[in-house]
Structure formats: structure tokens, C-alpha cells
Design a protein around this motif. Sequence first.
Motif, short mmCIF file in Angstrom:
data_model
loop_
_atom_site.label_atom_id
_atom_site.label_comp_id
_atom_site.label_asym_id
_atom_site.label_seq_id
_atom_site.Cartn_x
_atom_site.Cartn_y
_atom_site.Cartn_z
N ARG B 122 2.67 39.37 -0.97
CA ARG B 122 3.74 40.20 -1.54
C ARG B 122 5.01 39.43 -1.91
NH1 ARG B 122 2.91 45.75 -2.30
NH2 ARG B 122 0.74 46.08 -1.77
N VAL B 123 5.01 38.13 -1.73
CA VAL B 123 6.16 37.34 -2.18
C VAL B 123 5.91 36.96 -3.65
CG1 VAL B 123 7.38 35.15 -1.90
CG2 VAL B 123 6.60 36.41 0.12
N PRO B 124 6.85 37.24 -4.54
CA PRO B 124 6.64 36.89 -5.94
C PRO B 124 6.59 35.37 -6.11
CG PRO B 124 8.65 38.21 -5.67
CD PRO B 124 8.14 37.91 -4.30
N LEU B 125 5.42 34.85 -6.49
CA LEU B 125 5.21 33.40 -6.54
C LEU B 125 5.64 32.82 -7.87
CD1 LEU B 125 1.63 33.52 -5.01
CD2 LEU B 125 3.80 33.24 -3.80
N MET B 126 5.43 33.61 -8.90
CA MET B 126 5.85 33.20 -10.24
C MET B 126 6.66 34.33 -10.85
SD MET B 126 2.55 31.58 -12.17
CE MET B 126 2.21 29.83 -12.12
N GLU B 127 7.67 33.93 -11.60
CA GLU B 127 8.42 34.90 -12.39
C GLU B 127 8.36 34.41 -13.83
OE1 GLU B 127 12.67 36.25 -11.36
OE2 GLU B 127 12.86 34.98 -13.15
N VAL B 128 7.80 35.26 -14.69
CA VAL B 128 7.63 34.90 -16.09
C VAL B 128 8.55 35.78 -16.91
CG1 VAL B 128 5.96 34.53 -17.94
CG2 VAL B 128 5.21 34.45 -15.55
N SER B 129 9.50 35.16 -17.60
CA SER B 129 10.43 35.97 -18.39
C SER B 129 10.42 35.50 -19.83
CB SER B 129 11.83 35.91 -17.80
OG SER B 129 12.23 34.56 -17.62
N GLY B 130 10.68 36.44 -20.73
CA GLY B 130 10.67 36.14 -22.15
C GLY B 130 10.45 37.41 -22.95
N PRO B 131 10.15 37.27 -24.24
CA PRO B 131 9.95 38.45 -25.09
C PRO B 131 8.78 39.29 -24.56
CG PRO B 131 10.09 36.44 -26.41
CD PRO B 131 10.01 36.01 -24.98
N LEU B 132 9.01 40.59 -24.48
CA LEU B 132 8.05 41.51 -23.87
C LEU B 132 6.61 41.27 -24.33
CD1 LEU B 132 7.41 43.99 -22.12
CD2 LEU B 132 8.27 45.46 -23.95
N ALA B 418 15.06 37.15 -5.97
CA ALA B 418 15.22 35.76 -5.54
C ALA B 418 14.40 35.61 -4.26
CB ALA B 418 16.68 35.45 -5.28
N VAL B 419 13.84 34.42 -4.03
CA VAL B 419 13.03 34.20 -2.83
C VAL B 419 13.55 32.95 -2.11
CG1 VAL B 419 10.71 33.89 -1.90
CG2 VAL B 419 11.03 35.11 -4.07
N TYR B 420 13.92 33.13 -0.86
CA TYR B 420 14.44 32.02 -0.06
C TYR B 420 13.52 31.76 1.13
CZ TYR B 420 18.61 33.27 -2.69
OH TYR B 420 19.49 33.57 -3.71
N LEU B 431 10.76 32.19 7.90
CA LEU B 431 10.79 33.48 7.20
C LEU B 431 11.02 33.25 5.71
CD1 LEU B 431 12.30 36.68 8.57
CD2 LEU B 431 13.07 36.02 6.29
N ASP B 432 10.24 33.95 4.87
CA ASP B 432 10.52 33.95 3.44
C ASP B 432 11.25 35.25 3.11
OD1 ASP B 432 9.34 31.53 3.10
OD2 ASP B 432 7.51 32.28 2.16
N LEU B 433 12.43 35.10 2.55
CA LEU B 433 13.28 36.26 2.27
C LEU B 433 13.21 36.61 0.79
CD1 LEU B 433 15.62 38.11 3.48
CD2 LEU B 433 17.18 36.45 2.43
N VAL B 434 12.82 37.86 0.52
CA VAL B 434 12.79 38.36 -0.86
C VAL B 434 13.96 39.31 -1.03
CG1 VAL B 434 11.45 39.60 -2.59
CG2 VAL B 434 10.27 38.19 -0.88
N CYS B 435 14.87 39.02 -1.96
CA CYS B 435 15.95 39.97 -2.23
C CYS B 435 16.16 40.06 -3.73
CB CYS B 435 17.22 39.59 -1.48
SG CYS B 435 17.79 37.94 -1.83
N LEU B 436 17.01 40.96 -4.15
CA LEU B 436 17.26 41.06 -5.58
C LEU B 436 17.99 39.81 -6.06
CD1 LEU B 436 18.21 44.83 -5.96
CD2 LEU B 436 16.16 43.67 -6.81
#
Lengths: 498, 498
Positions: B122-132, B418-420, B431-436
Amino acid sequence: VQINTCGAMERSIRERVPPLLTDLYQFTMAYAYWRTGRHQEPAVFELFFRDNPFGGGFSLFAGLHDCLLFLRSFRLTDQDVEFLRSVLPPDTDPAFFQFLRGLDCSGVTLRSVPEGTVVFARVPLMEVSGPLAVVQLLETSLLCLVNYASLVCSNAARFRLAAGPKRKLLEMGLRRAQGPDGGLTASRYTYIGGFDFSSNVQAGFLFGIPVAGTMAHSYITSFTSLEEVWPQVSMLDSDKDRDGWLSRVCELLGAEPGKISEGELASFLSYAIAYPQNFLPVIDSYSVACSGLLNFCAVALALCELGYRPVGVRLDSGDLCRQSVDVHRVFRLCSEHFSISAFDSLIIVGTNNITEQSMAELNKKENAIDVVGVGTHLVTCTQQPSLGCVYKLVEVRGKPKMKISEDPEKSTVPGRKAVYRLVDAEGHPFLDLVCLAAESPPEVGGSLNCYPLRCDDSCISVIPAHVACLRQDVFTRGQVRTARGCSKVEMSRPVAVS
Amino acid sequence: VQINTCGAMERSIRERVPPLLTDLYQFTMAYAYWRTGRHQEPAVFELFFRDNPFGGGFSLFAGLHDCLLFLRSFRLTDQDVEFLRSVLPPDTDPAFFQFLRGLDCSGVTLRSVPEGTVVFARVPLMEVSGPLAVVQLLETSLLCLVNYASLVCSNAARFRLAAGPKRKLLEMGLRRAQGPDGGLTASRYTYIGGFDFSSNVQAGFLFGIPVAGTMAHSYITSFTSLEEVWPQVSMLDSDKDRDGWLSRVCELLGAEPGKISEGELASFLSYAIAYPQNFLPVIDSYSVACSGLLNFCAVALALCELGYRPVGVRLDSGDLCRQSVDVHRVFRLCSEHFSISAFDSLIIVGTNNITEQSMAELNKKENAIDVVGVGTHLVTCTQQPSLGCVYKLVEVRGKPKMKISEDPEKSTVPGRKAVYRLVDAEGHPFLDLVCLAAESPPEVGGSLNCYPLRCDDSCISVIPAHVACLRQDVFTRGQVRTARGCSKVEMSRPVAVS
């Protein structure tokens, strides 16, 4: 066996199965054969599996087409040979590398069961004969090309048998397969195994498999409001406005308009504008009963009013059987209430982690699912993720060869064989007969004593009404052959022998 | 992340992952986005898995390198676009195909966990951003490249943990993998997961992985008599003849010379002539105790006498632990009796359908196995043959997006994150912290309240001694980047968090 002679296919197999894509020991053995002067001795290997997969009673044989392309293009480049030089011991005789550089399959003959045939454990499916060092080198690649292709093809056949003949089956496992090539192999051989479509566009492009698919949840959730729909009016600029249809559906079904997702409605409208003749949205992004089904009915009714035919819906979570019954009931209600007969032929697609077991349950539980999409459990063959084909030496220079092993089931049956499929008077195959190649073939109408495998000493007597050679020479001394001479045995779809 | 800029690698990924190797619905959605004018809207997808694989406590993340090559070369050809034209409805706007022809990843940014990192469900490993429309089109390919790579890498790590740090591990699964590419992917990522060698020559060629292997049973069974050994005398032309060594070994061990396979002896001799410095035969083709071990000792003693160092033996059937103990005892007997100390450092390789469980048992049962070869259960990940990574839309035009679904566990967490990775004073991540993404990062030394996933309302308070960003920008607007800016988190070998 028809070989596509398109250069791109042949290049693709060279890229996918270069001669180095093999176990190192094939090359170390090749050198040892060469060193002792035995590399050209005529040898025969057999490829077979020891147990029918998935605890079942049969397998489908597949992968032959790729094996033929592989044999035809088998050749080591200078770069390959240089790498081998760096890996083998420094005192390896340099003349061996010249020998490798000149290798090809011009001395190899492959006798094989046709692609897609129903086959059984311990029957030699392929016989590879040729110079000892060369046919040894081919082992890993042939196993790699046959093992998964046959496994996933057999798995597809089991899903098909579980689904029954009427339900349409969609393969959609690319994202869960063993990488790109695993996914492509899965699409190709599940089609041979009895699936109707694939989601895999490249499989459509390369193999002409019908492709299917409409939308993911992300399409739905990307919309927030009706303002994102463009053009705003083209489809709904009729005597019944958009809200009119939605209100009427809610009223008919006693649903609360306040629970409906506006984003989902916007996405359905938008998709219907793009695909007025191919409207089949996924309806469980928020709630099937409180939002998705209502939005679908409203948009589909508007499409019907404009003269289009919506196709249906997809369910991707929850209890698919129960939901499909509810959805089907609502379709019939709408059909009757609004006098729109197109709603009688809407289809329901179900996709949600389908296994062979859950597929079989569809025939026991009430449901209205017309098309089933299968991904993970189809392509990974969860129940048994490997077939376990082996490639065993059975003859060298005309002498039978045998391995004994510490595990009795790993022992091999020595000698070159012939394999016949015996057929009864009604035309049903009833027995595959394995005998030595030197023995005379079984006579039609004659009584024959045989010893079923793994039944110890028990002997049965059979009278075949027809006898077919199960294998054909498909590759002779470097050339791909078309079937002739031997009786043809072709079965592209499985018979029920589970 | 280091990208090999070799053109062949990039061509290879284009061949393996052409843009059409995806689900059709990516293209149908792309058209619907385009039709409604939303295709250029900035969107963010997240890639994650919902459950740690194999019922364990962690996974390794892998496949990033191939994802970067894929993004960099993503472009549709005229031929691709023509095929899509034949598949999409005939009334599809022709301008859409021009749009497809011009597509690439110049507007795409990928933020990712580094290759080989220990990660959790459940930790976001990849974030892919760009044109929809573009980031939507990438879904299937990215999942396909990450899912199996991460799964098999994690499986390898589990085998490594089960084996303990000392035992050497050999991957040899090519023939049982999902086709050629599956096999190559397995070799590559099991090495990252902790294996020492692969049998796969192409993996050595492409990725520099150490390769290993000596012989199969077919090499042994191909020999019948000592007459097949050539040159007949070179190795044994010493004061002790061949039969002398064999007789002495039989005498020492009280074995019957009549039960010894002459073919096996011939094959060992022949192999020793080819590889005097690399003698490691498989010794269970007939019987370890009655033939294979005796023949090995005779040939190995002759090699020692000639000044060479034999390497060891491979066992491929039966009870590996018990046999290895017996074999080891015989080695020590020979060492003492013949005063040949090289026999003290002979190694024993075990290969026979090894599972994670049987690997773990090696630490409980007495055995003398130095190297373990693993094939089927490693590459097919029998225990759980798919990882189940998903790719979910979390933001469009700055607005968070969420899917709810009929299955609660399929619901997504909306918004860009963001993932820390929080590290304690001893340097151990805890601990892996997932926050906005919009929230401020956790402060070193400050107390922090967090809500562990799937623990409902329970809140824990932690104080990190060090905080690292778990993900890095690895691909920015069409360009592969090297890591910088964000703290580096690199773990090419797993830590024990099972």
C-alpha cells in the motif's frame, strides 16, 4: 504447421531466443562432446512431461510454431562466440569456437505433435534428432518455448471447459504475466486453448486475435462534474433531457438521486459521445446499485432514443453473480417500462479475480454474466505454474540410452519411439500407443495387447478402428516442412477428456 | 539509477514492449479523453501493491530500469497507428490518429523507489504524472514490467533468507519460466534478490551476472564404454592407471566394481579431459552410492595426481541432505586414506525441485550442501505467482481522485502523496510514512503521530532520528535523471524484515 515467413517474426524470435538464452551447461557439454570427437554422432532426444498439469487428465501441446522459427534461425554470432570464450576456461581449444561459429540446424530433424493437440503425460511429444552436440544445445530453448505455451494453453482449455461452450471468454492477463513476452505468449496460446478475445493489442496485431476492452476505473474517477463533458449537448439535445432520463430511472427503481456520482455520470456521457455504438462502461467505481447502474441506464436510454444501441456493462468487484442478476432485472424493467427493446440484449461482463473454480460455479449459481474476463489465474496458472516438460536422450548412434536416477519417476524409457493415436469405430480417440520405432505399427481391426503406463503389469486388449501417427516430421535437415505422408491429427480446440 | 545507453538495450525494450503491448482499453479511453478535450489535463497515477507477497512482511521493488527504457522509447509507429485504426470504431475521428502518431513521454515525470529497495504493501512505489491520456496509456506496460520483476526479486530474497548468508545460490529456471523473456527477467532480478549465479548465458552476456553450470544427465547417458573416451591416455598415462584408482576406491569403500556404470566412468573421464580444472559432474544418473560417487572419486583422484584440482559433484535426485552427508564422508575418507587434501575442499551442489521450505530445512537437517540450484519454484513463484501491483488515478488538475468499489480493499486513497522512510538512532529503518504531498515533511527528532495502515483508529507516536525520501525523480519530462536532491535510499540486498 504453417510458418509465417514474415521477416519481422523471424527477427523477433532471434531477439527473444538468441542462442545464448540457454543454460551454460549446454555449452560446457558441447565442448566436452567436441573434445572427445563425439559431437557429430547421431543422437535422438525426446521432449515430454511426466504428469498431466492441474491434477487433470490431459494437456494441450503448444509452442511448436516458435520452436520452428527458433530452429530455422539458430546461429551464433561472433559476439555470442566471444562471450562464450570469456566464460569457458582459458585452456579451451580455440578450434571449438570456430566450430560454434559455424553451427546451425541443417542437420536437425524435428518430429512433433501438431500445435494445439490434446496430449497426455509421458508420451514423447517431440523427437529431436541430429548431431549430438547440436541437439544437446537446443534443449533449454525448446523446453522454454514449449513449457509455458502448453501450460497456459491447457489452462485456457480448462477455463473453457468450466465456462461451458456459450459464455464468451476474454483474456486480460498482460499486467500479471512474467513480463512482456510472457504476456504475449499467454494471449496467443489462451486463444488456441479456447478463449474468444484478448485485451492485448499486440496479440491482435501479430496474431490476428480479436481484441476487446472499453475502460478502467481511472476513466470514471478522472471526471468530477458534468461541466467536463464536451460537447455538452450533441447527444442529449433531444425531446428528453439528460436529467429527465436519470430522474425517470430513479423514479422507476425507487433510487435516491442524491447518492448518484456526478463524476461517474459525466464519464459515462463522455464515453457515450466518443463511442455511441460501443457503450459498455464499468459500473462499480462507486456503487453499482446506488450510482453506476442508474447512470448507465440513463445514458443508455438516451443513446437508444437517439437511435444507437448500447452494448452493456462491466462488473469488476463484489459478488458478480448476485449483482449480474440484479442488473439484468433492472434492464428488463427498463425495457418494459420505457418500451426500449435494446435493453433486452444488453450484455454483462464480469471480471474480478476469476479462477477455474469460480468459473465452474457460474454454472451452478444463478447469474446473468455473458462474458467473463480472466487475468491473473489464467496467465500465471496459479494452480500449477509450470508444466515440467523434460528433454531426455534416448538414443546415440542407434543405441538406446536410459537414465535411472535416485527418484524412480525420473527414470527414462530408452530407445526411439513411435506414437500412434488409436480411434474407435465412432471416431473417438481412446488410446495413445507408445512403442519402439522399430516395432510394426498397430493394425486396424486387429487385437492389440498394451500395458497402460503406471498400471504395473496389467495388460489390456484393444481393437482400433483407425490408427493415426500422432507426430509428424515438421523440420527436416534445416527445412520447415508442411504436414504430409503421415495421417493428420489436428485439434485446435480441446475435446472433453478432463 | 544508471541507464545503460547501449542502443541494443533500447532496441530490445522496443521489441519487447512495443506501445501496442497493452490493453485495448487504454486506447479506447485515450480516444474518449481526447474526444472530450481532456487528454492534456495534468494527471497523477500511483503504482502500488495491496498485500506483501508470499504471506510475508516485505517485497523488493524491481523493474525500474526497464520502465525507464520503455518511457524513453515510447512512440507509436505508422504501422501501430494503422492497426489501431482497424480496431477502433469506424466513426473514430481521424485527427485522433494524428494525435497518437505524435505521442511520446516528453510530458511525463516518474518519481520512483530505487531498484532493489525493500518496500511494503500500500505504499505508492511509483508516481507517474503527465498529460492524462499519456499517463493512462502507460498503465499496462509499467505494471507488466514491475509486477513480475518485483515478485521474482522478492522470491529470490526469501530463498536467500531461508538459505542463510553462506550457502551459494544458483538460479536455473529458464526452461520453466514464462517463455524466453520471463526467463531472462528471472535471471536478472533473482541476482538482485540475492542469488550468486545464473545458468542463463544470455543473462551473463547482457547483465554481467556470473554464470555457472557443468553437465546434464544426457551427457552421462550418451556414453556407453571407455572406448568412446578420446584421447585415451593423455590424462591417465601416469604411474597409477585408471582401473587402479577405481579398484582402490572400491576397496576402500567396500563397493562392488560390477555395479559400476562403465558409460558413466567414460563420461566423467571425457569431461575431466575437457575440463581438468573444472571437474564437477552430476553423479546420480544411475546410483550415487553404487556408481556415481565411486567413478567421481576415481577420476578426481587421478586428476589430483596429475596436479589438477577437481571442483566437486552435483546431486539431482533423492534425499539431498542424506546423500550429501554420505558423499562428504567419502570425500574425507579418500582425503585421509590417499593423503589428498584437495578432497577436503570439494563442494557439493544440490538441485532437485527446491522450494523455499526445503531450502529452510537445509538449516535444520544435517547436510553438506554448499551450493543450491533453484529453478521452477524460484522463477514461477509457485507460492504466489503474481504480485498484483495496480496503477490508480489519484489526482487530475490538482484535484484528488478516489475509487470506492464494491470490495472495500479495492478502494483507493486519494491525492498526491509523499513517502518518507523513518530511521531510528541505530540507523535502522522502522517506518514508512505516507502523507499528502502538500503536508510538511516529518521533523528529525520531533514526535510524530501516525496511523498504521489496517489498524483502524489506533495511533502510534514515533520520533525519527533520520528521515529519507523513499522516492526520487528518475524521469523528468522525457529525460532519465540520476539521483540527486532527495536523500538516497539504496538497498540492493534485502534486510531481514520478513
